[in-house]
Enzyme design. Structure first.
Site, PDB file in Angstrom:
ATOM      1  N   HIS A 262     -11.501   1.630 -10.717  1.00  0.00           N
ATOM      2  CA  HIS A 262     -12.302   0.599 -11.384  1.00  0.00           C
ATOM      3  C   HIS A 262     -13.721   0.672 -10.838  1.00  0.00           C
ATOM      4  CE1 HIS A 262     -12.351  -1.944  -7.792  1.00  0.00           C
ATOM      5  NE2 HIS A 262     -11.037  -1.816  -7.710  1.00  0.00           N
TER       6      HIS A 262
ATOM      7  N   ASP B 193       9.094  -0.861  -2.664  1.00  0.00           N
ATOM      8  CA  ASP B 193       9.375  -0.293  -1.349  1.00  0.00           C
ATOM      9  C   ASP B 193       9.275  -1.380  -0.276  1.00  0.00           C
ATOM     10  OD1 ASP B 193       9.103   1.228   1.160  1.00  0.00           O
ATOM     11  OD2 ASP B 193       8.944   2.968  -0.163  1.00  0.00           O
TER      12      ASP B 193
ATOM     13  N   SER C 225      -6.917  -0.023  -4.099  1.00  0.00           N
ATOM     14  CA  SER C 225      -7.388   0.421  -5.414  1.00  0.00           C
ATOM     15  C   SER C 225      -7.700   1.909  -5.387  1.00  0.00           C
ATOM     16  CB  SER C 225      -8.641  -0.348  -5.827  1.00  0.00           C
ATOM     17  OG  SER C 225      -8.346  -1.702  -6.045  1.00  0.00           O
TER      18      SER C 225
END
Length: 442
Positions: free
Chosen positions: A257, A384, A399
């Site tokens: 992003h 997980d 990110s």
């Protein structure tokens, strides 16, 4: 008279029946369209690799048509040979790619009502090296960003709203003063102080459009310095994750992003910048209503990993500066296009407190097919337990962590759900790799 009445009555009945039939047909078609949208999600566009085949699972009575001009690009055949080659009801169409190019496939409900046109793009195979390495990001903006405005009180006590007078808004980019390009915030301050109150011409950019305005700096009663009535910022820094390396071009992609200004939300333009190795020193766990954060320190003594070139809604991209052997910890693999991705098991590569890249299991819960770049192509869930125990889910700094399914890179982590930090959004990898063509290495 009686015959005329009977004739009129028959006409009335026929007209009523005709109207009802038309209404019924309309309802049937409307219901058919609704059912199609519910039981069969048909993307508007497919990117299929040369030499690959893809099957469309037809769930409703549709006719399809394709212009013969596209025969050299894609070949279409019906897997269910019991039905007519062009009418499909709960059957499968097989798309076999032949040559690079684009073809358009038109679908009609019952062969009459246009339903959807699907573009099939036959594309070359593309491979990258997934990373997952924690990086420090230093970005210097092209021009300076206006992040706030304020009134200025002059030495006589008069109040001036210079930003309003000059039509200057938060989020504008100040590019030049008196036709001289501004280098950074300090440079702007030097120009303003040296003006001694003389009128200045400001060149700005707003939403991609350049404009100019004139302002007269005001001497502030607070410190006797000249002011223009706005606050500016020229850089940004933070921690993120390197998504992939493209060895052939020597380019990289990261974050998934855009880097935006913390106050204005504006996408920052890149003048220059770098990504460096980051050493994680602490992790604040995510909790419901409070996203966590990876805290790292930049290892500035080492050569930068890469130089930044562009900052887009699909991530940060630039040129690799060090030997790729020092960055490669995973083999080169193909990217997967949207239609190749499946809901279900996958894993991410990311770096946590041990400062090594590790695999962690996730689940792709939903795929939102897209025709243009957006960072919310998939909804993912961390499954997980090791990752959940360390981070509580997705945290800031993750990110860009690459997502891998069936040994193909399918996307990258982009956002966390604030009220459910085990879940978040991911971008399709195809949108990230498409940005590599938007800059060169020079």
């Amino acid at each position: 008279m009686e015959r005329d009445y009977m004739r009129q009555n028959k006409c009335f009945i026929f007209a009523t029946l005709k109207k009802r039939v038309l209404i019924c047909l309309f309802l049937i078609i409307a219901i058919a369209v609704i059912l199609l949208e519910v039981i069969w999600v048909l993307p508007s566009e497919y990117n299929i690799k040369i030499g690959n085949e893809h099957t469309l699972n037809m769930k409703f009575p549709l006719f399809y048509s394709i212009n013969s001009d596209y025969d050299h690009i894609v070949e279409i055949s019906k897997l269910d040979r019991l039905l007519d080659n062009r009418f499909s009801i709960s059957t499968n169409l097989q798309l076999k790619t032949i040559n690079k190019g684009s073809a358009k496939l038109d679908f009609r409900i019952f062969g009459v009502i246009p339903y959807k046109s699907v573009r099939v793009n036959v594309v070359p195979r593309f491979s990258v090296v997934p990373s997952g390495k924690s990086i420090g990001i230093n970005l210097n903006t092209d021009g300076v960003l206006i992040v706030g405005v304020s009134e200025v009180v002059d030495v006589d006590g008069e109040v001036h709203d210079l930003a309003d007078e000059g039509n200057i808004r938060i989020g504008d980019l100040l590019m030049a003063i008196n036709r001289e390009d501004v280098r950074n915030s300090s440079h702007v301050a030097e120009i303003v102080q040296s003006s001694k109150g003389e009128e200045l011409q400001l060149t700005l950019i707003r939403e991609g459009k350049k404009f100019s305005t004139n302002l007269v700096p005001v001497e502030s009663i607070r410190d006797n310095k000249y002011r223009l009535g706005f606050w500016i910022r020229d850089r940004s820094a933070g921690v993120g994750t390197l998504t992939f390396l493209h060895l052939e071009s020597g380019k990289f992609g990261a974050l998934g992003h855009a880097v935006t200004d913390v106050d204005t939300g504006s996408v920052l333009t890149v003048k220059n910048g770098e990504i460096v190795s980051s050493k994680i020193i602490d992790i604040k766990k995510s909790e419901k209503g409070s996203p966590g954060e990876i805290k790292g320190i930049f290892q500035r003594t080492q050569k930068p990993i890469g130089m930044l070139k562009i900052n887009t809604n699909s991530g940060l991209f630039g040129k690799i500066e060090i030997e790729t052997e020092k960055l490669v910890s995973y083999p080169q693999i193909e990217i997967a296009y949207q239609h190749e991705i499946q809901e279900g098991k996958a894993y991410i590569l990311t770096t946590l407190d041990d400062n090594s890249i590790e695999k962690y299991d996730i689940k792709i819960e939903k795929i939102n097919f897209q025709t243009k770049p957006d960072g919310k192509g998939m909804i993912i869930k961390i499954t997980d337990e090791r990752l959940l125990s360390k981070t509580g889910g997705i945290v800031q700094g993750m990110s860009g962590s690459p997502i891998i399914q069936n040994e193909k890179i399918v996307g990258a982590v982009t956002h966390v759900f604030v009220n459910d930090p085990a879940k978040g959004y991911a971008i399709f990898i195809e949108w990230m790799v498409s940005e590599l063509a938007n800059f060169d290495n020079f």
